[in-house]
Design a protein around this motif. Sequence first.
Motif, PDB file in Angstrom:
ATOM      1  N   ARG A 143      13.610   0.541   7.588  1.00  0.00           N
ATOM      2  CA  ARG A 143      12.813  -0.373   8.411  1.00  0.00           C
ATOM      3  C   ARG A 143      11.697   0.389   9.127  1.00  0.00           C
ATOM      4  NH1 ARG A 143      18.062  -2.580   9.421  1.00  0.00           N
ATOM      5  NH2 ARG A 143      18.260  -1.313  11.317  1.00  0.00           N
ATOM      6  N   ARG A 144      12.004   1.549   9.590  1.00  0.00           N
ATOM      7  CA  ARG A 144      11.003   2.384  10.282  1.00  0.00           C
ATOM      8  C   ARG A 144       9.876   2.791   9.329  1.00  0.00           C
ATOM      9  NH1 ARG A 144      12.822   7.802  13.657  1.00  0.00           N
ATOM     10  NH2 ARG A 144      10.713   8.521  14.271  1.00  0.00           N
ATOM     11  N   LEU A 145      10.230   3.117   8.086  1.00  0.00           N
ATOM     12  CA  LEU A 145       9.227   3.509   7.104  1.00  0.00           C
ATOM     13  C   LEU A 145       8.326   2.342   6.712  1.00  0.00           C
ATOM     14  CD1 LEU A 145      11.340   5.863   4.803  1.00  0.00           C
ATOM     15  CD2 LEU A 145       9.689   6.507   6.583  1.00  0.00           C
ATOM     16  N   ARG A 146       8.883   1.156   6.628  1.00  0.00           N
ATOM     17  CA  ARG A 146       8.056  -0.013   6.298  1.00  0.00           C
ATOM     18  C   ARG A 146       7.048  -0.311   7.407  1.00  0.00           C
ATOM     19  NH1 ARG A 146      10.627  -5.227   3.946  1.00  0.00           N
ATOM     20  NH2 ARG A 146       8.407  -5.437   3.449  1.00  0.00           N
ATOM     21  N   LYS A 147       7.451  -0.117   8.659  1.00  0.00           N
ATOM     22  CA  LYS A 147       6.520  -0.303   9.775  1.00  0.00           C
ATOM     23  C   LYS A 147       5.416   0.759   9.738  1.00  0.00           C
ATOM     24  CE  LYS A 147       9.820  -2.525  12.906  1.00  0.00           C
ATOM     25  NZ  LYS A 147      10.580  -2.399  14.173  1.00  0.00           N
ATOM     26  N   LEU A 148       5.796   1.981   9.428  1.00  0.00           N
ATOM     27  CA  LEU A 148       4.793   3.045   9.298  1.00  0.00           C
ATOM     28  C   LEU A 148       3.831   2.729   8.165  1.00  0.00           C
ATOM     29  CD1 LEU A 148       3.670   5.875   9.931  1.00  0.00           C
ATOM     30  CD2 LEU A 148       5.422   6.794   8.376  1.00  0.00           C
ATOM     31  N   LYS A 149       4.348   2.221   7.065  1.00  0.00           N
ATOM     32  CA  LYS A 149       3.503   1.861   5.926  1.00  0.00           C
ATOM     33  C   LYS A 149       2.475   0.805   6.332  1.00  0.00           C
ATOM     34  CE  LYS A 149       2.782   1.798   1.334  1.00  0.00           C
ATOM     35  NZ  LYS A 149       2.463   2.950   0.490  1.00  0.00           N
ATOM     36  N   ARG A 150       2.921  -0.156   7.117  1.00  0.00           N
ATOM     37  CA  ARG A 150       2.011  -1.205   7.577  1.00  0.00           C
ATOM     38  C   ARG A 150       0.882  -0.622   8.415  1.00  0.00           C
ATOM     39  NH1 ARG A 150       5.013  -5.563  10.957  1.00  0.00           N
ATOM     40  NH2 ARG A 150       5.005  -3.873  12.473  1.00  0.00           N
ATOM     41  N   ARG A 151       1.179   0.441   9.159  1.00  0.00           N
ATOM     42  CA  ARG A 151       0.151   1.064   9.997  1.00  0.00           C
ATOM     43  C   ARG A 151      -0.828   1.893   9.195  1.00  0.00           C
ATOM     44  NH1 ARG A 151      -0.416   6.058  12.992  1.00  0.00           N
ATOM     45  NH2 ARG A 151       1.766   6.699  12.746  1.00  0.00           N
ATOM     46  N   VAL A 152      -0.339   2.721   8.266  1.00  0.00           N
ATOM     47  CA  VAL A 152      -1.227   3.686   7.610  1.00  0.00           C
ATOM     48  C   VAL A 152      -1.698   3.258   6.226  1.00  0.00           C
ATOM     49  CG1 VAL A 152      -0.237   5.599   8.918  1.00  0.00           C
ATOM     50  CG2 VAL A 152       0.677   5.049   6.647  1.00  0.00           C
ATOM     51  N   ASP A 153      -1.019   2.283   5.606  1.00  0.00           N
ATOM     52  CA  ASP A 153      -1.419   1.819   4.270  1.00  0.00           C
ATOM     53  C   ASP A 153      -1.064   0.348   4.097  1.00  0.00           C
ATOM     54  OD1 ASP A 153      -2.233   1.650   1.623  1.00  0.00           O
ATOM     55  OD2 ASP A 153      -0.430   2.615   0.814  1.00  0.00           O
ATOM     56  N   PRO A 154      -1.671  -0.524   4.896  1.00  0.00           N
ATOM     57  CA  PRO A 154      -1.301  -1.946   4.861  1.00  0.00           C
ATOM     58  C   PRO A 154      -1.559  -2.622   3.525  1.00  0.00           C
ATOM     59  CG  PRO A 154      -3.314  -1.610   6.138  1.00  0.00           C
ATOM     60  CD  PRO A 154      -2.745  -0.247   5.864  1.00  0.00           C
ATOM     61  N   ALA A 155      -2.539  -2.138   2.748  1.00  0.00           N
ATOM     62  CA  ALA A 155      -2.828  -2.727   1.434  1.00  0.00           C
ATOM     63  C   ALA A 155      -1.947  -2.149   0.335  1.00  0.00           C
ATOM     64  CB  ALA A 155      -4.303  -2.529   1.077  1.00  0.00           C
ATOM     65  N   ASN A 156      -1.105  -1.189   0.679  1.00  0.00           N
ATOM     66  CA  ASN A 156      -0.200  -0.544  -0.277  1.00  0.00           C
ATOM     67  C   ASN A 156      -0.969   0.071  -1.453  1.00  0.00           C
ATOM     68  OD1 ASN A 156       2.285   0.385  -1.111  1.00  0.00           O
ATOM     69  ND2 ASN A 156       2.994  -1.581  -1.940  1.00  0.00           N
ATOM     70  N   LEU A 157      -2.049   0.784  -1.125  1.00  0.00           N
ATOM     71  CA  LEU A 157      -2.786   1.496  -2.167  1.00  0.00           C
ATOM     72  C   LEU A 157      -1.897   2.528  -2.850  1.00  0.00           C
ATOM     73  CD1 LEU A 157      -6.244   2.185  -0.453  1.00  0.00           C
ATOM     74  CD2 LEU A 157      -5.713   0.444  -2.164  1.00  0.00           C
ATOM     75  N   PHE A 158      -1.023   3.167  -2.067  1.00  0.00           N
ATOM     76  CA  PHE A 158      -0.113   4.180  -2.605  1.00  0.00           C
ATOM     77  C   PHE A 158       1.183   3.496  -3.042  1.00  0.00           C
ATOM     78  CE2 PHE A 158      -2.582   6.338   0.840  1.00  0.00           C
ATOM     79  CZ  PHE A 158      -3.399   7.090   0.006  1.00  0.00           C
ATOM     80  N   ARG A 159       1.098   2.767  -4.153  1.00  0.00           N
ATOM     81  CA  ARG A 159       2.250   1.982  -4.621  1.00  0.00           C
ATOM     82  C   ARG A 159       2.745   2.413  -5.998  1.00  0.00           C
ATOM     83  NH1 ARG A 159      -2.019  -1.924  -4.612  1.00  0.00           N
ATOM     84  NH2 ARG A 159      -2.707  -2.554  -6.701  1.00  0.00           N
ATOM     85  N   LEU A 160       2.039   3.311  -6.651  1.00  0.00           N
ATOM     86  CA  LEU A 160       2.449   3.738  -7.994  1.00  0.00           C
ATOM     87  C   LEU A 160       3.409   4.929  -7.874  1.00  0.00           C
ATOM     88  CD1 LEU A 160      -0.967   3.383  -9.827  1.00  0.00           C
ATOM     89  CD2 LEU A 160       0.930   1.752  -9.741  1.00  0.00           C
ATOM     90  N   ASN A 161       4.567   4.641  -7.307  1.00  0.00           N
ATOM     91  CA  ASN A 161       5.556   5.656  -6.971  1.00  0.00           C
ATOM     92  C   ASN A 161       6.896   4.958  -6.728  1.00  0.00           C
ATOM     93  OD1 ASN A 161       5.089   4.333  -4.525  1.00  0.00           O
ATOM     94  ND2 ASN A 161       3.861   6.007  -3.666  1.00  0.00           N
TER      95      ASN A 161
END
Length: 500
Positions: free
Chosen positions: A476-494
């Motif tokens: 849950r903490r990582l998903r919140k961080l993702k929303r802050r630093v990469d909300p468009a999920n550009l880094f998704r090919l992983n």
Amino acid sequence: MHEVEESSGIDRRTILGYGTAVGASSVLGVVAAGGPAVAGPRGAAGGFRRPPGLTGKALLPGDPGYAAEVKTYNLVQTPKPGLIIAAANARDVQIAVRYAASRCAPIAVLATGHQPSVPIGPDAVLVTTRSMSAVTVDARRRVARAQAGALWQHVVDKSVPAGLAPLNGSTPIVGVVGYTLGGGLSPTLGRKYGYAADHVRSIEVVTADGRLRMVTAKSDPELFFGLRGGKSNFGLVTAIEFDLFPVTSFYGGAILFAGEDAGRLLHAYRKWVRTVPEAMSSSVGLLRVPDLEAFPPPLRGKLVASLRIAYVGRPEVGASLVHPLRQVATPIIDAVASQPYAAFPVIHADPVDPAPVYERTALLRELNADTVDALLAVAGPKAPFPISLVEVRHLGGALARSPRQPSAVSQRDAAFTLFMAGVAGPEQAAATRAAEENIIRRLRPWSTGGMYLNFMNVDDASVDAVRHAYRPEVYRRLRKLKRRVDPANLFRLNHNIPPA
């Protein structure tokens, strides 16, 4: 110590040669084709141009050098990006991220390609970091700095002359950054010092906004937490700084037993690991040796049980610790001895040649008599199946303790990793994957339900699977961080963590 007799024709070089041959595509006679190109939900398929200002190269499909630049160690998937940025420096990475963001295109990174996940298709930008391989060592501070494309061999070459060792993996050809960001489970020093991610000092990373940031526990505690264990979900790391340790040698290597002795070895091993100190790291691998003339008759076409040992301490103490396992049966090869630290590859003898390898993993809470019997039933000498390796690796020690600076590395309550690797071309892939799934299913009663991120591959790349690499509160903490630093999920090919 038991030495290999001259007449056997088997020596330590044979062990290393085994690893190469098992992984070589020549064993299969075929090479797996790359996976299908799948466009992301927001990517602009095709139509990329070379962004200006690069020091490195920009390659489009069909360009000379394109095929060479997308080569990976694991041939299960071949990336087919619409644009490759062969980065020469951090500035090139910034240009690549800004260009991808301007196109709403997913962006991925490739160093060695040991851990495929989801396909990288023509809608994507791929940054390759092979040209960024510089390593520096500060012996006084016991710290190394490695660029994004550096391999563990590069680090060892610089640290060993200074009397220092890193928390490297089992093979020298794995990338430092990806390994560390995924946790970093060292088979030599892990139980004594913990995960590699636990000992990172600073991280240089380009985030989705194109900024180059130097991230530390003080500058951005939350991003520092997430990067160490979150792999490439929060940005493209261009360099890391990490601790080195005053280790110059180890007592270790591999002892190979005949397949029919696998049961005796594993039952002795499950009791033995309860008694060893944290300075002892070990694993047992069940290896199916190819039926090739390159191998001596005692190994050729046989199941072999490999005991892997790494003890950091006095050799005579290590020998006394290993003695009970040496007595379970007569070894085919005994190559456990005092070794300089640079010899660490002999422990696992991992393949060095590219090959299509399907991998699966699980974490076990215990290894008792029933666990061993279940494992032998599906992977022992009487259970033929198309998997090259089934390994059980001992955890615990410092790996079980929370580091001084918390990170996203989770599942520290596990006692063992279960890891499988099957070398398979297109015709063998389905049978290999089914056999690995069967082993996962049979050992589920002893599983923690979690997984170790660095051992996850294409069959563990779904969002649901990735969630099992983390404790619920960490995820849950990582998903919140993702929303802050990469909300468009550009880094998704992983192995992706989507924004909350």
